[in-house]
Each structure stands twice: as C-alpha cells, then as structure tokens.
Design an enzyme around this catalytic site. Structure first.
Site, mmCIF file in Angstrom:
data_model
loop_
_atom_site.group_PDB
_atom_site.id
_atom_site.type_symbol
_atom_site.label_atom_id
_atom_site.label_comp_id
_atom_site.label_asym_id
_atom_site.label_seq_id
_atom_site.Cartn_x
_atom_site.Cartn_y
_atom_site.Cartn_z
ATOM 1 N N TYR A 112 12.800 -18.627 -16.239
ATOM 2 C CA TYR A 112 12.754 -17.415 -17.104
ATOM 3 C C TYR A 112 12.364 -17.816 -18.437
ATOM 4 C CZ TYR A 112 16.579 -15.477 -13.627
ATOM 5 O OH TYR A 112 17.231 -15.084 -13.161
ATOM 6 N N GLN B 25 19.130 -2.609 -12.571
ATOM 7 C CA GLN B 25 18.252 -2.640 -13.820
ATOM 8 C C GLN B 25 18.251 -1.447 -14.306
ATOM 9 O OE1 GLN B 25 14.306 -3.951 -13.001
ATOM 10 N NE2 GLN B 25 15.394 -6.213 -12.623
ATOM 11 N N GLY B 26 19.779 -0.796 -14.564
ATOM 12 C CA GLY B 26 19.896 0.185 -15.329
ATOM 13 C C GLY B 26 20.182 1.696 -14.531
ATOM 14 N N LEU C 68 22.084 2.278 -12.255
ATOM 15 C CA LEU C 68 23.728 2.617 -11.715
ATOM 16 C C LEU C 68 24.397 2.772 -13.208
ATOM 17 C CD1 LEU C 68 24.259 0.181 -9.168
ATOM 18 C CD2 LEU C 68 24.628 2.599 -8.978
ATOM 19 N N GLY D 87 23.418 5.490 -14.877
ATOM 20 C CA GLY D 87 23.397 6.702 -15.025
ATOM 21 C C GLY D 87 22.454 7.161 -16.190
ATOM 22 N N LYS D 88 21.916 6.401 -17.046
ATOM 23 C CA LYS D 88 21.221 6.759 -18.121
ATOM 24 C C LYS D 88 20.018 7.423 -17.820
ATOM 25 C CE LYS D 88 19.477 2.109 -19.475
ATOM 26 N NZ LYS D 88 19.416 1.098 -20.412
ATOM 27 N N SER E 215 21.074 -8.204 -10.519
ATOM 28 C CA SER E 215 20.850 -6.738 -10.666
ATOM 29 C C SER E 215 22.004 -5.799 -10.198
ATOM 30 C CB SER E 215 19.329 -6.425 -9.827
ATOM 31 O OG SER E 215 18.519 -7.247 -10.201
HETATM 32 N N1 LIG Z 1 18.290 -15.100 -8.630
HETATM 33 C C1 LIG Z 1 17.379 -14.033 -8.779
HETATM 34 O O1 LIG Z 1 16.060 -14.067 -8.067
HETATM 35 C C2 LIG Z 1 17.326 -13.141 -9.639
HETATM 36 C C3 LIG Z 1 16.674 -11.766 -9.501
HETATM 37 C C4 LIG Z 1 16.901 -10.719 -10.825
HETATM 38 C C5 LIG Z 1 17.940 -11.091 -11.508
HETATM 39 N N2 LIG Z 1 18.576 -12.283 -11.499
HETATM 40 C C6 LIG Z 1 19.612 -12.464 -12.659
HETATM 41 O O2 LIG Z 1 20.437 -11.451 -12.714
HETATM 42 C C7 LIG Z 1 20.693 -10.888 -13.995
HETATM 43 C C8 LIG Z 1 20.836 -9.344 -13.784
HETATM 44 O O3 LIG Z 1 19.820 -8.646 -13.072
HETATM 45 P P1 LIG Z 1 18.735 -7.740 -13.827
HETATM 46 O O4 LIG Z 1 18.791 -7.975 -15.342
HETATM 47 O O5 LIG Z 1 17.623 -7.702 -12.962
HETATM 48 O O6 LIG Z 1 19.402 -6.066 -13.617
HETATM 49 P P2 LIG Z 1 20.687 -5.469 -14.132
HETATM 50 O O7 LIG Z 1 21.916 -6.463 -14.737
HETATM 51 O O8 LIG Z 1 21.221 -4.503 -13.154
HETATM 52 O O9 LIG Z 1 20.302 -4.569 -15.594
HETATM 53 C C9 LIG Z 1 20.066 -5.192 -16.624
HETATM 54 C C10 LIG Z 1 19.452 -4.197 -17.604
HETATM 55 O O10 LIG Z 1 20.354 -2.843 -17.342
HETATM 56 C C11 LIG Z 1 20.507 -2.133 -18.622
HETATM 57 N N3 LIG Z 1 21.867 -2.365 -18.780
HETATM 58 C C12 LIG Z 1 22.773 -3.309 -18.771
HETATM 59 N N4 LIG Z 1 23.949 -3.155 -19.132
HETATM 60 C C13 LIG Z 1 24.134 -1.669 -19.406
HETATM 61 C C14 LIG Z 1 25.019 -0.788 -19.909
HETATM 62 N N5 LIG Z 1 26.141 -1.188 -20.042
HETATM 63 N N6 LIG Z 1 24.492 0.477 -20.380
HETATM 64 C C15 LIG Z 1 23.130 0.939 -19.792
HETATM 65 N N7 LIG Z 1 22.231 0.112 -19.815
HETATM 66 C C16 LIG Z 1 22.543 -1.272 -19.257
HETATM 67 C C17 LIG Z 1 19.633 -3.046 -19.650
HETATM 68 O O11 LIG Z 1 18.495 -2.150 -19.720
HETATM 69 P P3 LIG Z 1 17.346 -2.232 -20.871
HETATM 70 O O12 LIG Z 1 16.883 -3.658 -21.303
HETATM 71 O O13 LIG Z 1 16.426 -1.182 -20.349
HETATM 72 O O14 LIG Z 1 18.348 -1.444 -21.723
HETATM 73 C C18 LIG Z 1 19.480 -4.409 -19.157
HETATM 74 O O15 LIG Z 1 18.425 -5.105 -19.463
HETATM 75 C C19 LIG Z 1 19.271 -11.281 -14.667
HETATM 76 O O16 LIG Z 1 19.699 -11.432 -16.109
HETATM 77 C C20 LIG Z 1 19.236 -12.854 -14.098
HETATM 78 O O17 LIG Z 1 20.086 -13.612 -14.600
HETATM 79 C C21 LIG Z 1 18.367 -13.288 -10.684
#
Ligand SMILES: NC(=O)c1ccc[n+]([C@@H]2O[C@H](COP(=O)([O-])OP(=O)(O)OC[C@H]3O[C@@H](n4cnc5c(N)ncnc54)[C@H](OP(=O)(O)O)[C@@H]3O)[C@@H](O)[C@H]2O)c1
Length: 329
Positions: free
Chosen positions: A71, A221-222, A224, A226-227, A217
C-alpha cells in the site's frame, strides 16, 4: 486516551493465536498517499483525515488495523503509525496487521524485508504478518517456514495468508503446525455481493481449522452503502479502476437494488444505515469466524462503520438478507 473510551464490544479470537480483535477492523489501503498501485484506486488522504479516521475507530472501540507493504510501498504503514501516535496509542494497545508483498520474490525476502516493515511501523509491533497473495516464486511451505522463523525471532506475533484457496490454507496450517504454530487467518474478498468463499471450501476449511476469515472490500468498495444507487453520478467521481470494477457486471445497480432496498428497510428498524447492516451481517452470519476491514476515506464513514457493531440483526433479518444476496455468489 482512546482506549479509555473503548466500549464493551465483544471481541473475536484471531485464529488460535490468543489475540482478540473486534469484529470490525480498519482497512488501511486508503492511507497509501495516492501512490503506487493503490493510487489507481484511492486518492491520497490528508494527514488530518487519516488521523481522524484512526482516532474515530479507536474511540469507537475498534482495536485493530490492517495495512500492507504494497500500500504505497510502506506509506500506509508509516501513516498508520503516525496516526496511532497522534491518538496517544502505545505499542501493544492496538493490534497491527501488515502483509509481505510476494510478487516477483522468493520466501527469502520475507526475512530480508521485515526490518523495513518494522521501520515503517515506527515502534509498533507486527501482531499479524500475512502473505499478501499466493504469488511468490516459492512454495507455501517455504513461505510458512520463513514466517515461523520470524515468530521465533520475536519479529512478528502470528502468521496469516491472503487470497489463498482452501488447499493453500491446509498446507500453511500443516507447515506451521510442525513448528508448534497455527495459521491465524486468511484475508479474502467477501461481502454480500461476493459470497464464493461459502461454496469453494474456504469458509468450511476456516471453520475446520479454527482460522479467522478477514473479509476485505466488505462494502464492495462503497456499492453496498447504497450511495451509488441513490446517486449514480457519484460513480463517475471514483477512480478508473473502481469504475471498471463496478461496471464489470452489466446493470449492476438494477441487479443489486432489491438487496439495497432491503438493507435500507432493515437499517431503518435499527436506526442504522445499509452499510452498517451489510457489515453486521458478514461479521455475525458465521459465528465468530469472519471479521471485516472496511476502508474509510472520510471520518463520517468510519463513524458509521464503527456503529455497525452496535446492534443485533434478528434471525429473520439475517435470513432475508441471505436469500436476497445468495444469487451474487
Ligand atoms: N488482501 C487483499 O488482497 C486486499 C484487497 C483489497 C482490499 N484489502 C483491504 O481491505 C480494506 C477494505 O477494502 P476496500 O477498501 O477495497 O473496500 P471497502 O472497504 O468495501 O470500501 C471502502 C470504500 O467504501 C466507501 N465507504 C466506506 N465506508 C463507507 C460508509 N460508511 N458510507 C459510504 N461510503 C463508505 C469509501 O469510498 P470513497 O473513498 O469513495 O468515499 C471507502 O474508501 C482495504 O483498505 C485493504 O486494507 C485487501
């Protein structure tokens, strides 16, 4: 200090390590400073916002954070350690998980790069060290033996993997067992729209071996939250990679709308949001096997994600969500 404000949140065991973690942790991919591959997904966050997200998580009782070497090539680790310091957290007061980047490397680099990880984490110990994906030039056995050596050397507390299949989980566990250790976790893509671990043996193997599933995720990535359903224009403001991922399924908003509507309806009964219901479901539908690490780029998002641990879905609600999301396996 943040830990004084920690609420009485029931913690889950991290595998059989003796470490206890809250059902929700913080995904720190967003802390990468908009650099490296992470920059294709997430713009950089200000120091003030990063510190605010971390403090909000700690104040809400969250006790762990997940970062990775890849990261922003250590920037996320550095920004996390800065934010923990700013929140007055001492080493040992929060659980820190990070990951070794295996692409184009052999297991030898696990030992070769660990001091750099510790340097970026600046005084915070590594409670969980994960192989980011099954992608190195070495076997799982060699990777796990190198990890076991790090445990013995006191450089890390426990060992996890990420994106491994059921067979890889079993091999990792077998290898660690010979060293008197156990596999703590497998971090995988899991949420209400991506439920394949329930049918491909990963979840079953985790339950069998006592391995924790760390759902990444968890909000797709947002999607779910609903935005995007409420304001489809918002999709355009996201990065190209995120747009491509969202658009990979044709008519994704129409297809997922009945689920989002149900999440909204259930949320209203709990004075909650769709995002909170989606997180609550995955961290409760399988006992204490699954924890989730939503990422947040804004403080109010973290406030919401913390709040997902504050209510209990009824059995009927869990069943209804299960029925509506099953098709997305
Ligand atoms: N091991 C792996 O291969 C791998 C792969 C992917 C991710 N990860 C880890 O998993 C974590 C989470 O995954 P992810 O970031 O891909 O997806 P996620 O957690 O499903 O989505 C995060 C994004 O969703 C939005 N969000 C989060 N909470 C919200 C809320 N309460 N209301 C409205 N929007 C909200 C934000 O988007 P906006 O920024 O656009 O506002 C945020 O940046 C990562 O930070 C990482 O640490 C690991």
């Amino acid at each position: 200090m943040a830990d004084k404000a920690q609420r009485d949140i029931e913690k889950y065991p991290l595998g059989r390590t003796g470490i206890e973690i809250t059902p929700i942790g913080v995904g720190c991919w967003q802390f990468a400073g908009g650099r490296g591959l992470a920059g294709y997904y997430w713009p950089g966050m200000s120091e003030e916002t990063t510190n605010g997200v971390v403090k909000t998580a700690l104040d809400g009782g969250i006790n762990w954070f997940d970062t990775a070497e890849s990261y922003g090539n250590g920037r996320s680790e550095r920004n996390l350690s800065k934010a923990l310091k700013a929140a007055g957290i001492k080493n040992g007061e929060a659980v820190v998980a990070t990951k070794w980047q295996p692409a184009m490397r052999t297991a030898g680099s696990i030992k070769g790069t660990i001091d750099k990880r510790l340097d970026f984490l600046d005084g915070y110990s590594i409670d969980l060290y994960q192989v980011h994906m099954p992608m190195s030039f070495s076997s799982v056995e060699s990777e796990m033996n190198a990890m076991a050596d790090l445990v013995e050397a006191g450089k890390i507390r426990s060992v996890g993997i990420s994106n491994f299949r059921a067979g890889g989980m079993k091999k990792a566990e077998e290898t660690l067992k010979k060293k008197g250790l156990s596999l703590a976790s497998n971090q995988v893509h899991y949420n209400l729209l991506h439920r394949n671990i329930e049918s491909n043996g990963i979840l079953e193997t985790a339950k069998e071996l006592g391995v924790t599933i760390i759902a990444y995720s968890p909000l797709e990535q947002g999607l779910l939250t609903g935005k995007f359903h409420k304001n489809p224009e918002l999709i355009k403001s996201g990065s190209r990679m995120r747009r491509m991922r969202l658009m990979a399924t044709p008519n994704i908003l129409e297809k997922t709308r009945p689920l989002i509507d149900a999440l909204d309806e259930i949320a209203e009964k709990h004075n909650a949001t769709a995002a909170q219901v989606a997180l609550n479901w995955i961290t409760n539908a399988h006992g204490n096997t699954v924890v989730a690490i939503p990422g947040a780029s804004k403080v109010p998002q973290m406030e919401q994600n913390v709040g997902s641990m504050a209510f209990k879905l009824t059995d009927d609600e869990i069943k209804r969500i299960d029925e509506l999301s099953k098709q997305f396996k």
